[in-house]
Design a protein around this motif. Structure first.
Motif, PDB file in Angstrom:
ATOM      1  N   ARG A   1       0.841  -1.195   0.000  1.00  0.00           N
ATOM      2  CA  ARG A   1       0.000   0.000   0.000  1.00  0.00           C
ATOM      3  C   ARG A   1       0.875   1.243   0.000  1.00  0.00           C
ATOM      4  N   THR A   2       0.339   2.302  -0.543  1.00  0.00           N
ATOM      5  CA  THR A   2       1.074   3.560  -0.565  1.00  0.00           C
ATOM      6  C   THR A   2       1.403   4.004   0.860  1.00  0.00           C
ATOM      7  N   GLY A   3       2.650   4.355   1.080  1.00  0.00           N
ATOM      8  CA  GLY A   3       3.085   4.803   2.401  1.00  0.00           C
ATOM      9  C   GLY A   3       3.613   3.707   3.299  1.00  0.00           C
ATOM     10  N   ASP A   4       3.545   2.443   2.846  1.00  0.00           N
ATOM     11  CA  ASP A   4       3.987   1.339   3.701  1.00  0.00           C
ATOM     12  C   ASP A   4       5.480   1.417   4.024  1.00  0.00           C
ATOM     13  N   GLY A   5       6.280   1.935   3.108  1.00  0.00           N
ATOM     14  CA  GLY A   5       7.716   2.006   3.360  1.00  0.00           C
ATOM     15  C   GLY A   5       8.029   2.790   4.615  1.00  0.00           C
ATOM     16  N   ARG A   6       7.445   3.985   4.710  1.00  0.00           N
ATOM     17  CA  ARG A   6       7.652   4.827   5.893  1.00  0.00           C
ATOM     18  C   ARG A   6       6.933   4.260   7.111  1.00  0.00           C
ATOM     19  N   ARG A   7       5.733   3.758   6.904  1.00  0.00           N
ATOM     20  CA  ARG A   7       4.912   3.291   8.024  1.00  0.00           C
ATOM     21  C   ARG A   7       5.553   2.078   8.708  1.00  0.00           C
ATOM     22  N   PHE A   8       6.166   1.221   7.920  1.00  0.00           N
ATOM     23  CA  PHE A   8       6.739  -0.010   8.470  1.00  0.00           C
ATOM     24  C   PHE A   8       8.263  -0.008   8.336  1.00  0.00           C
ATOM     25  N   LYS A   9       8.856   1.151   8.630  1.00  0.00           N
ATOM     26  CA  LYS A   9      10.307   1.267   8.627  1.00  0.00           C
ATOM     27  C   LYS A   9      10.890   0.380   9.731  1.00  0.00           C
ATOM     28  N   GLY A  10      12.225   0.231   9.729  1.00  0.00           N
ATOM     29  CA  GLY A  10      12.862  -0.629  10.714  1.00  0.00           C
ATOM     30  C   GLY A  10      12.687  -0.124  12.141  1.00  0.00           C
ATOM     31  N   ARG A  11      12.221  -1.002  13.014  1.00  0.00           N
ATOM     32  CA  ARG A  11      12.054  -0.667  14.435  1.00  0.00           C
ATOM     33  C   ARG A  11      12.481  -1.850  15.296  1.00  0.00           C
ATOM     34  N   GLY A  12      12.851  -1.524  16.524  1.00  0.00           N
ATOM     35  CA  GLY A  12      13.300  -2.548  17.449  1.00  0.00           C
ATOM     36  C   GLY A  12      14.801  -2.735  17.366  1.00  0.00           C
TER      37      GLY A  12
ATOM     38  N   LEU B   1      13.059  -4.582  12.818  1.00  0.00           N
ATOM     39  CA  LEU B   1      11.980  -5.280  12.122  1.00  0.00           C
ATOM     40  C   LEU B   1      11.415  -4.348  11.051  1.00  0.00           C
ATOM     41  N   THR B   2      11.299  -4.839   9.826  1.00  0.00           N
ATOM     42  CA  THR B   2      10.976  -3.974   8.689  1.00  0.00           C
ATOM     43  C   THR B   2       9.910  -4.607   7.803  1.00  0.00           C
ATOM     44  N   GLY B   3       8.937  -3.792   7.354  1.00  0.00           N
ATOM     45  CA  GLY B   3       7.950  -4.231   6.377  1.00  0.00           C
ATOM     46  C   GLY B   3       6.641  -4.689   6.996  1.00  0.00           C
ATOM     47  N   ARG B   4       5.557  -4.404   6.275  1.00  0.00           N
ATOM     48  CA  ARG B   4       4.213  -4.763   6.745  1.00  0.00           C
ATOM     49  C   ARG B   4       4.115  -6.256   7.064  1.00  0.00           C
ATOM     50  N   ALA B   5       4.666  -7.105   6.209  1.00  0.00           N
ATOM     51  CA  ALA B   5       4.544  -8.551   6.411  1.00  0.00           C
ATOM     52  C   ALA B   5       5.188  -8.980   7.728  1.00  0.00           C
ATOM     53  N   ASN B   6       6.322  -8.380   8.064  1.00  0.00           N
ATOM     54  CA  ASN B   6       6.980  -8.731   9.313  1.00  0.00           C
ATOM     55  C   ASN B   6       6.202  -8.225  10.523  1.00  0.00           C
TER      56      ASN B   6
ATOM     57  N   VAL C   1       9.434  -3.937  22.704  1.00  0.00           N
ATOM     58  CA  VAL C   1      10.573  -3.730  21.811  1.00  0.00           C
ATOM     59  C   VAL C   1      11.551  -4.901  21.857  1.00  0.00           C
ATOM     60  N   ALA C   2      11.807  -5.468  23.032  1.00  0.00           N
ATOM     61  CA  ALA C   2      12.721  -6.609  23.113  1.00  0.00           C
ATOM     62  C   ALA C   2      12.112  -7.850  22.472  1.00  0.00           C
ATOM     63  N   TRP C   3      10.792  -7.991  22.585  1.00  0.00           N
ATOM     64  CA  TRP C   3      10.114  -9.142  21.998  1.00  0.00           C
ATOM     65  C   TRP C   3      10.328  -9.201  20.486  1.00  0.00           C
ATOM     66  N   SER C   4      10.416  -8.052  19.840  1.00  0.00           N
ATOM     67  CA  SER C   4      10.572  -8.059  18.381  1.00  0.00           C
ATOM     68  C   SER C   4      11.876  -8.729  17.965  1.00  0.00           C
ATOM     69  N   ALA C   5      12.935  -8.538  18.769  1.00  0.00           N
ATOM     70  CA  ALA C   5      14.206  -9.185  18.462  1.00  0.00           C
ATOM     71  C   ALA C   5      14.123 -10.691  18.683  1.00  0.00           C
ATOM     72  N   LEU C   6      13.437 -11.094  19.762  1.00  0.00           N
ATOM     73  CA  LEU C   6      13.270 -12.532  20.023  1.00  0.00           C
ATOM     74  C   LEU C   6      12.475 -13.188  18.908  1.00  0.00           C
ATOM     75  N   TYR C   7      11.443 -12.495  18.434  1.00  0.00           N
ATOM     76  CA  TYR C   7      10.629 -13.030  17.333  1.00  0.00           C
ATOM     77  C   TYR C   7      11.502 -13.321  16.120  1.00  0.00           C
ATOM     78  N   PHE C   8      12.270 -12.338  15.704  1.00  0.00           N
ATOM     79  CA  PHE C   8      13.066 -12.509  14.485  1.00  0.00           C
ATOM     80  C   PHE C   8      14.108 -13.607  14.677  1.00  0.00           C
ATOM     81  N   TRP C   9      14.799 -13.583  15.805  1.00  0.00           N
ATOM     82  CA  TRP C   9      15.880 -14.539  16.045  1.00  0.00           C
ATOM     83  C   TRP C   9      15.366 -15.978  16.083  1.00  0.00           C
ATOM     84  N   THR C  10      14.262 -16.197  16.791  1.00  0.00           N
ATOM     85  CA  THR C  10      13.773 -17.569  16.963  1.00  0.00           C
ATOM     86  C   THR C  10      13.093 -18.096  15.704  1.00  0.00           C
TER      87      THR C  10
END
Length: 277
Positions: free
Chosen positions: A92-103, A107-112, A144-153
């Motif tokens: 969707r338009t604006g998703d790049g900014r809306r789902f920028k890297g966080r944590g 973590l980056t992107g709507r799908a993530n 915020v810490a949970w996001s790193a655990l999600y990606f790693w595991t």
């Protein structure tokens, strides 16, 4: 120290040592972020088995790189570069900014964000936010810490960490070798920092003549003695008084061959075995 309790020994100084020096104008934010991780990560790391020296070193060093030495939990760039990236679910338009890297692992992107929401709901009975609907909530100290655990595991990064394979860990996190030199530097610092935790937790009595030694010690006469004894037992290393990766590997190999836990830390039990003819 048993592997399951090692994350509980993490201190703010451990994180700061791994991250390394930061500009003075970012140190206050760094200290705040480190305090959040110090409170949140130990229990999570135990729960998801990021609790061996290698796993901890790889995990924390990658977080340090992705978060600019823990100075930010949000990507400095606007996120516009991710606009239209369908591989990230940005449809969707604006998703790049809306789902920028966080944590701390960016973590980056709507799908993530969508997948993270589904994953964390499976981990917890309490209500959690919909991070796809409110992506900025990922920065909340509760999540915020949970996001790193999600990606790693979910990427099974413990397996690559067990092989000490920084190339594989970096590729899975970043898709290539971006920032590899800095990741290597931080991994070296992380291994030394974790070794200090293991050494500090050694419960056997301290010996003045046979002290606890660990990676990261330099220009140390006791390390010279350790290296000399390891060479006597067949190790192919030099004697320089610096406890680096080669000495650590030689020590771990010796410990394994003598039925001693391969911690890479020279404790009294290891000294006793080394002193045997």
């Amino acid at each position: 120290m048993s592997p399951s309790s090692l994350p509980q020994a993490l201190t703010q100084d451990t994180f700061i040592a791994i991250g390394g020096p930061v500009p003075s104008n970012r140190s206050k934010t760094r200290d705040t972020n480190v305090a959040i991780l110090r409170l949140a990560l130990p229990d999570l790391m135990d729960a998801y088995e990021i609790n061996t020296p290698l796993r901890m070193a790889h995990f924390l060093s990658q977080l340090a790189h992705e978060s600019d030495s823990f100075c930010t939990f949000e990507e400095y760039a606007s996120g516009a570069a991710y606009e239209g990236r369908q591989d990230l679910g940005n449809v969707r338009t604006g998703d790049g900014r809306r789902f920028k890297g966080r944590g701390p692992i960016q973590l980056t992107g709507r799908a993530n964000y969508r997948a993270f929401t589904a994953w964390i709901k499976r981990q917890m009975f309490d209500a959690v936010p919909n991070f796809e609907a409110q992506p900025e909530l990922l920065l909340d100290e509760n999540w915020v810490a949970w996001s790193a655990l999600y990606f790693w595991t979910t990427r099974r990064l413990n397996e690559a960490a067990d092989r000490d394979d920084i190339i594989a860990v970096t590729r899975i996190i970043n898709g290539g070798r971006n920032g590899l030199a800095d990741r290597k530097e931080k991994l070296a610092r992380a291994k030394a920092a974790v070794a200090r935790l293991v050494a500090a937790a050694t419960t056997t009595p301290f010996s003045k003549d046979w002290p606890v030694l660990h990676r990261g010690m330099f220009d140390n006469t006791d390390v010279e003695r350790l290296q000399s004894l390891l060479i006597h037992h067949g190790a192919r290393i030099g004697i320089d008084g610096d406890f680096g990766p080669a000495t650590e590997l030689a020590l771990k190999n010796f410990q394994s061959s003598h039925s001693i836990a391969p911690t890479g830390v020279a404790d009294p039990a290891t000294w006793a075995a080394l002193r045997e003819a």
